[in-house]
Scaffold this motif. Structure first.
Motif, PDB file in Angstrom:
ATOM      1  N   ASN A 149       0.690  -1.287   0.071  1.00 38.27           N
ATOM      2  CA  ASN A 149      -0.095   0.163  -0.146  1.00 38.27           C
ATOM      3  C   ASN A 149       0.939   1.249  -0.083  1.00 38.27           C
ATOM      4  O   ASN A 149       2.051   1.163  -0.088  1.00 38.27           O
ATOM      5  CB  ASN A 149      -1.013  -0.109   1.060  1.00 38.27           C
ATOM      6  N   GLY A 150       0.338   2.527   0.145  1.00 40.53           N
ATOM      7  CA  GLY A 150       0.848   3.676   0.055  1.00 40.53           C
ATOM      8  C   GLY A 150       1.237   4.249   1.468  1.00 40.53           C
ATOM      9  O   GLY A 150       1.938   5.095   1.514  1.00 40.53           O
ATOM     10  N   MET A 151       1.302   3.155   2.417  1.00 35.01           N
ATOM     11  CA  MET A 151       1.768   3.453   3.802  1.00 35.01           C
ATOM     12  C   MET A 151       1.361   4.470   4.340  1.00 35.01           C
ATOM     13  O   MET A 151       1.862   4.929   5.554  1.00 35.01           O
ATOM     14  CB  MET A 151       3.211   3.864   3.394  1.00 35.01           C
ATOM     15  N   ILE A 152       0.189   5.338   4.173  1.00 32.53           N
ATOM     16  CA  ILE A 152      -0.280   6.485   4.583  1.00 32.53           C
ATOM     17  C   ILE A 152      -1.033   5.989   5.901  1.00 32.53           C
ATOM     18  O   ILE A 152      -1.770   5.289   5.919  1.00 32.53           O
ATOM     19  CB  ILE A 152      -1.438   7.168   3.615  1.00 32.53           C
ATOM     20  N   TYR A 153      -0.774   6.802   7.039  1.00 41.64           N
ATOM     21  CA  TYR A 153      -1.493   6.496   8.391  1.00 41.64           C
ATOM     22  C   TYR A 153      -2.476   7.396   8.653  1.00 41.64           C
ATOM     23  O   TYR A 153      -2.264   8.545   8.982  1.00 41.64           O
ATOM     24  CB  TYR A 153      -0.312   6.540   9.456  1.00 41.64           C
ATOM     25  N   ILE A 154      -3.578   6.910   8.462  1.00 40.94           N
ATOM     26  CA  ILE A 154      -4.872   7.766   8.797  1.00 40.94           C
ATOM     27  C   ILE A 154      -5.870   6.898   9.666  1.00 40.94           C
ATOM     28  O   ILE A 154      -6.127   5.823   9.144  1.00 40.94           O
ATOM     29  CB  ILE A 154      -5.625   8.093   7.290  1.00 40.94           C
ATOM     30  N   ARG A 155      -6.559   7.482  10.736  1.00 47.13           N
ATOM     31  CA  ARG A 155      -7.406   6.778  11.429  1.00 47.13           C
ATOM     32  C   ARG A 155      -8.714   6.817  10.917  1.00 47.13           C
ATOM     33  O   ARG A 155      -9.906   6.176  11.288  1.00 47.13           O
ATOM     34  CB  ARG A 155      -7.209   7.330  12.954  1.00 47.13           C
ATOM     35  N   GLY A 156      -9.402   8.094  10.335  1.00 45.12           N
ATOM     36  CA  GLY A 156     -10.694   8.694  10.397  1.00 45.12           C
ATOM     37  C   GLY A 156     -10.989   9.678  11.268  1.00 45.12           C
ATOM     38  O   GLY A 156      -9.969  10.024  12.005  1.00 45.12           O
ATOM     39  N   VAL A 157     -12.138   9.786  11.639  1.00 49.70           N
ATOM     40  CA  VAL A 157     -12.486  10.805  12.550  1.00 49.70           C
ATOM     41  C   VAL A 157     -13.275   9.975  13.689  1.00 49.70           C
ATOM     42  O   VAL A 157     -13.916   9.000  13.545  1.00 49.70           O
ATOM     43  CB  VAL A 157     -13.263  12.001  11.971  1.00 49.70           C
ATOM     44  N   ALA A 158     -13.538  10.630  14.824  1.00 45.34           N
ATOM     45  CA  ALA A 158     -14.033   9.978  16.003  1.00 45.34           C
ATOM     46  C   ALA A 158     -15.602   9.839  15.593  1.00 45.34           C
ATOM     47  O   ALA A 158     -16.008   8.595  16.123  1.00 45.34           O
ATOM     48  CB  ALA A 158     -13.862  11.138  17.341  1.00 45.34           C
ATOM     49  N   SER A 159     -16.087  10.618  14.827  1.00 41.11           N
ATOM     50  CA  SER A 159     -17.668  10.219  14.627  1.00 41.11           C
ATOM     51  C   SER A 159     -17.941   9.011  13.753  1.00 41.11           C
ATOM     52  O   SER A 159     -18.764   8.328  14.033  1.00 41.11           O
ATOM     53  CB  SER A 159     -18.187  11.440  14.010  1.00 41.11           C
ATOM     54  N   ASP A 160     -16.815   8.500  13.061  1.00 43.01           N
ATOM     55  CA  ASP A 160     -16.886   7.368  12.336  1.00 43.01           C
ATOM     56  C   ASP A 160     -17.183   6.074  13.318  1.00 43.01           C
ATOM     57  O   ASP A 160     -18.135   5.275  12.952  1.00 43.01           O
ATOM     58  CB  ASP A 160     -15.485   6.944  11.553  1.00 43.01           C
ATOM     59  N   TYR A 161     -16.584   6.254  14.254  1.00 40.89           N
ATOM     60  CA  TYR A 161     -16.519   5.042  15.330  1.00 40.89           C
ATOM     61  C   TYR A 161     -17.807   5.287  16.124  1.00 40.89           C
ATOM     62  O   TYR A 161     -18.595   4.143  16.429  1.00 40.89           O
ATOM     63  CB  TYR A 161     -15.112   4.870  16.068  1.00 40.89           C
ATOM     64  N   ASP A 162     -18.083   6.298  16.471  1.00 40.79           N
ATOM     65  CA  ASP A 162     -19.350   6.560  17.199  1.00 40.79           C
ATOM     66  C   ASP A 162     -20.539   6.290  16.590  1.00 40.79           C
ATOM     67  O   ASP A 162     -21.309   5.744  17.084  1.00 40.79           O
ATOM     68  CB  ASP A 162     -19.329   8.059  17.596  1.00 40.79           C
ATOM     69  N   ARG A 163     -20.608   6.410  15.156  1.00 36.44           N
ATOM     70  CA  ARG A 163     -21.539   5.893  14.362  1.00 36.44           C
ATOM     71  C   ARG A 163     -21.757   4.329  14.069  1.00 36.44           C
ATOM     72  O   ARG A 163     -22.896   3.655  14.474  1.00 36.44           O
ATOM     73  CB  ARG A 163     -21.629   6.307  12.757  1.00 36.44           C
ATOM     74  N   TRP A 164     -20.629   3.520  14.330  1.00 36.85           N
ATOM     75  CA  TRP A 164     -20.625   2.170  14.337  1.00 36.85           C
ATOM     76  C   TRP A 164     -21.233   1.844  15.787  1.00 36.85           C
ATOM     77  O   TRP A 164     -22.154   0.823  15.711  1.00 36.85           O
ATOM     78  CB  TRP A 164     -18.964   1.630  14.388  1.00 36.85           C
ATOM     79  N   ALA A 165     -20.874   2.409  16.967  1.00 37.29           N
ATOM     80  CA  ALA A 165     -21.551   2.016  18.098  1.00 37.29           C
ATOM     81  C   ALA A 165     -23.011   2.547  18.103  1.00 37.29           C
ATOM     82  O   ALA A 165     -23.482   1.543  18.839  1.00 37.29           O
ATOM     83  CB  ALA A 165     -20.700   2.880  19.298  1.00 37.29           C
ATOM     84  N   ALA A 166     -23.262   3.563  17.517  1.00 33.96           N
ATOM     85  CA  ALA A 166     -24.880   3.800  17.718  1.00 33.96           C
ATOM     86  C   ALA A 166     -25.574   2.915  16.661  1.00 33.96           C
ATOM     87  O   ALA A 166     -26.673   2.724  16.742  1.00 33.96           O
ATOM     88  CB  ALA A 166     -24.944   5.368  16.983  1.00 33.96           C
ATOM     89  N   ALA A 167     -25.001   2.449  15.758  1.00 36.30           N
ATOM     90  CA  ALA A 167     -25.688   1.354  14.765  1.00 36.30           C
ATOM     91  C   ALA A 167     -25.647  -0.281  15.478  1.00 36.30           C
ATOM     92  O   ALA A 167     -25.948  -0.925  14.929  1.00 36.30           O
ATOM     93  CB  ALA A 167     -24.878   1.280  13.522  1.00 36.30           C
ATOM     94  N   GLY A 168     -25.201  -0.271  16.702  1.00 36.76           N
ATOM     95  CA  GLY A 168     -25.394  -1.522  17.318  1.00 36.76           C
ATOM     96  C   GLY A 168     -23.968  -2.185  17.574  1.00 36.76           C
ATOM     97  O   GLY A 168     -23.873  -3.632  17.903  1.00 36.76           O
ATOM     98  N   CYS A 169     -22.934  -1.693  17.301  1.00 40.47           N
ATOM     99  CA  CYS A 169     -21.428  -2.266  17.674  1.00 40.47           C
ATOM    100  C   CYS A 169     -20.789  -1.701  18.868  1.00 40.47           C
ATOM    101  O   CYS A 169     -19.939  -1.040  18.868  1.00 40.47           O
ATOM    102  CB  CYS A 169     -20.514  -1.745  16.357  1.00 40.47           C
ATOM    103  N   GLU A 170     -21.382  -2.258  19.578  1.00 40.42           N
ATOM    104  CA  GLU A 170     -21.333  -1.931  21.186  1.00 40.42           C
ATOM    105  C   GLU A 170     -19.894  -2.466  21.405  1.00 40.42           C
ATOM    106  O   GLU A 170     -19.473  -3.273  21.024  1.00 40.42           O
ATOM    107  CB  GLU A 170     -22.083  -2.513  22.174  1.00 40.42           C
TER     108      GLU A 170
END
Length: 577
Positions: free
Chosen positions: A93-114
Motif C-alpha cells: 500500500n501507500g503506507m499512509i497512516y490515517i485513522r478517520g474521525v471520532a464520529s466514524d466509530y461513534d456511528r458504528w457504536a450507535a448502529a449496534g456495534c457496542e
C-alpha cells in the motif's frame, strides 16, 4: 506441520498479523498463522518506492483482482490490487497512516456495534502506534509512542509537495500538521508507516518484531506457515473445528482446539465463509456447497472510496517518470538512498494531501485529496507530471462479493457498484471543483503545466453534463474495500460486536470486512486496530490501560504551524467560489 493448535488465524494481512502476534505474546495458547503467499523479505516491499512495481499488476505480492463491469462507469471493469504474502496489503500500500474521525466509530457504536465507539478504539490505535514525534515516550492524548507500528514524517523533500501545500492554502484550506490530531480538516503532509526510510508493514511490526531473520519473532508458541492456502473451514455441526490447507501440493487438515479467526480481508474472508458453507443459501447451493448456516449478509455491503485523478503534465526530474533524464536522476537518488535512507526512494509518491467539506454544514470532511508526484497514467509512463486525486470519503453505494467457483483458489466475483447512487456523483463533482481551484493557484499554475486528462473542463457549473461524463470515464478506486462481513448488533449482521460469526461457534472474523461503514480516510490503520482489539476479544483481555477519551478529538491540542511562512488561517472551504 503440526496437526493441532489452540488458535488458527487465516491470513497474515494487516489485521491477521496483529491478531496472531498479540495472541502469541499473551501466552494464551499455541497459534498458527496461515498465509497463502510467501515471505515479505523482498526489496520490492521494504523500499518504499517499490510499491510502484508491485501494485500495477498481479504477481507474487498482489492478487491483482479485476471487478465486474460497472454500469455507472460506462461498463468499465475496475482493477483491485490486494496484498499477497506476509503483511498482506500493508506490504504494497501507500503506507499512509490515517485513522478517520471520532464520529466514524461513534456511528458504528450507535448502529449496534457496542464497544467500538471512539473512546473504545482509541486505546488500541495508541497501543499499536510508535509515533516518532513522541520521541520514545509512551503516549500523549491521541498518539502512542512505544507500539510495534512505526509512524513517521516524510523523508523526502520534493518541491512539488510544498507547491501543492501553498496552492491549497491559496485556495482556502488551512495547514494541518496532524490529520490524526484534534481535527482532520486541512492540508498537510501525511504520516506514514515506515522506519529508517523503509516500509514498516504489519509483518515487521507484529511477527518479525524487527528481526528479518525470524519470521515469528522468536516465539515458540507461534507458527507462521507461508504458501499455505486454506481451502475451507471444517465444521462439526455448527462448530468450526479446523481448516483444510493445501501446501506444497499436499492437502492437510489442521484442527483448532479453541477458535479460528478469519483475517483474509474484505474479499478473502467473505469468500472463505461462503466456500465453507456460511453465506446466502441459494448462492451456495448454486455452486454445490452444503449449507452450514444461511447468512444472507455474507459478501454484501461492499464499500470502496471512489477516486478521480486530475493529471497535469510538466517536465521536472523531481517528478517520477520512465524518461531518460528521469532515470539518470533516479540513479543518483538510489545512491543517496543507500547512504542515507532518504529522498525519492523513501517516498510513497503521495506525501501530501487534504481533507475538506464540500458543504460547510457537514460535521466532517467528505473529500480527501492525495497529491501524487507522478502522472499515475500507465499509458504515459515516460511523461513527467503530477496528479491530484479526489476521493469521496463516505459513498452511499454498496456492492457485493460472490463466488465464481466453490474453489477458494479461484478469484471471487467483485462488483463494487461504484457511483450508482447519484449522491456520490454530486459529491465527486463538488470535490473536483475545489481540486481544480487548487491547481489554478499561482504556486502550481505558474509552472505552466498542461492538463493531461481534463483540458476542456473547468468544473465550475458551466457544463455539468460534460463534468459528469468525465467522472464516469475516469472514476477508479483508492483500494480501500471494506464491509463484506458486516459487524452489528442486529441478527442480519455477519458478525456480532465480539467479531463472532453469527449462527456458528468457534469462528470469528477480524479484518476490514467487519467494518459496517467506511471510515473517513485510508483504511490500513483501522484494519490494524481491528486486529489489536480482536486479540483481546479472543484472549479475554480487557481494553488497554490508558485514557479512553471520547472527547479528546475536539479538545485543545495546540495550534499547528504552517510551511514556508504561510498563514494557516482557518478559512472555510466551499464549492461556491
Amino acid at each position: 506441520m503440526k496437526q493441532e493448535y489452540d488458535y488458527i488465524v487465516v491470513g497474515a494481512g494487516s489485521a491477521g498479523c496483529a491478531v496472531a502476534g498479540r495472541l502469541a505474546d499473551s501466552k494464551v495458547g499455541t497459534v498458527a498463522l496461515l498465509e497463502c503467499g510467501g515471505s515479505d523479505f523482498n526489496r520490492a516491499i521494504t523500499i518504499p518506492i517499490g510499491f510502484a512495481s508491485t501494485v500495477p499488476k498481479a504477481g507474487p505480492f498482489n492478487y491483482g483482482y479485476v471487478t465486474e463491469p460497472q454500469p455507472a462507469l460506462n461498463g468499465r471493469r475496475g482493477y483491485q490490487p490486494r496484498g499477497r504474502g506476509l503483511g498482506g496489503t500493508s506490504s504494497i500500500n501507500g503506507m499512509i497512516y490515517i485513522r478517520g474521525v471520532a464520529s466514524d466509530y461513534d456511528r458504528w457504536a450507535a448502529a449496534g456495534c457496542e464497544g467500538w465507539g471512539w473512546g473504545d478504539v482509541l486505546p488500541y490505535f495508541k497501543r499499536a502506534e510508535c509515533n516518532e514525534r513522541l520521541g520514545g515516550s509512551a503516549e500523549d492524548a491521541l498518539h502512542g509512542g512505544q507500539g510495534p507500528l512505526h509512524v513517521v514524517d516524510t523523508r523526502s523533500t520534493n518541491p512539488f509537495d510544498r507547491r501543492f501545500l501553498q496552492a491549497a492554502e491559496c485556495a482556502g484550506l488551512r495547514y494541518n500538521a496532524d490529520f490524526n490530531g484534534p481535527e482532520q480538516e486541512g492540508v498537510g503532509f501525511y504520516q506514514r508507516t515506515q522506519r529508517d526510510g523503509e516500509r514498516w508493514n504489519a509483518a515487521r511490526a507484529y511477527l518479525h518484531r524487527g528481526n528479518p531473520q525470524s519470521v515469528n519473532g522468536g516465539r515458540d508458541n507461534l507458527d507462521v506457515l507461508t504458501n499455505s492456502q486454506v481451502l475451507r473451514v471444517l465444521f462439526a455441526g455448527k462448530r468450526a473445528v479446523g481448516v483444510v490447507v493445501t501446501r506444497d501440493g499436499q492437502e492437510y487438515t489442521i484442527r483448532a482446539r479453541r477458535e479460528i479467526i478469519l483475517s483474509g480481508g474484505t474479499f478473502g474472508s467473505a469468500q472463505l465463509l461462503m466456500v465453507s458453507g456460511v453465506g446466502p443459501a441459494a448462492h451456495l447451493r448454486s455452486h454445490g456447497i452444503a449449507v452450514v448456516h444461511d447468512a444472507p449478509g455474507v459478501g454484501q455491503n461492499l464499500q470502496e472510496h471512489p477516486n478521480v485523478k486530475l493529471q497535469q503534465r510538466v517536465f521536472s526530474t523531481d517528478l517520477y517518470a520512465a524518461s531518460l533524464r528521469g532515470g539518470i536522476r533516479l540513479l543518483g537518488e538510489w545512491r543517496r538512498y543507500k547512504r542515507e535512507r532518504f529522498g525519492m526512494f523513501a517516498s510513497n509518491i503521495a506525501e501530501t494531501g487534504a481533507f475538506f467539506k464540500t458543504d460547510p454544514a457537514l460535521s466532517d470532511p467528505d473529500i480527501q485529496l492525495h497529491f501524487s508526484t507522478t502522472l499515475n497514467d500507465p499509458a504515459a509512463r515516460r511523461l513527467h507530471g503530477y496528479s491530484l486525486n479526489v476521493c469521496v470519503l463516505r459513498p452511499h453505494t454498496r456492492g457485493q462479493v460472490l463466488l465464481a467457483s466453490p474453489d477458494a483458489r479461484t478469484a471471487p466475483v467483485i462488483d463494487q457498484n461504484l457511483m450508482a447512487d447519484a449522491r456520490d456523483m454530486d459529491t465527486m463533482l463538488a470535490g473536483l471543483r475545489v481540486a481544480r481551484r487548487i491547481l489554478d493557484q499561482s504556486p502550481l499554475a505558474r509552472l505552466g503545466a498542461t492538463a493531461h486528462n481534463h483540458a476542456a473542463l473547468r468544473f465550475d457549473g458551466t457544463d455539468d453534463e460534460a463534468a459528469r461524463a468525465f467522472i464516469r470515464k475516469y472514476t477508479d478506486i483508492v483500494f480501500h474495500p471494506v464491509g463484506t462481513c458486516r459487524m452489528g448488533g442486529d441478527s442480519a449482521s455477519v458478525v456480532d460486536p465480539q467479531l463472532r460469526v453469527r449462527g456458528v461457534e468457534g469462528l470469528r472474523v477480524a479484518d476490514a470486512s467487519v467494518m459496517p461503514d467506511l471510515i473517513g480516510g485510508n483504511t490500513n490503520a483501522p484494519s490494524i486496530m481491528i486486529g489489536e482489539k480482536a486479540a483481546d476479544l479472543v484472549g479475554g483481555s480487557d481494553r488497554p490501560q490508558g485514557q479512553a477519551l471520547a472527547s479528546v478529538w475536539t479538545s485543545a491540542h495546540g495550534q499547528a504551524g504552517t510551511p514556508g511562512g504561510a498563514t494557516g488561517r482557518p478559512v472555510p472551504v466551499t464549492t461556491n467560489a
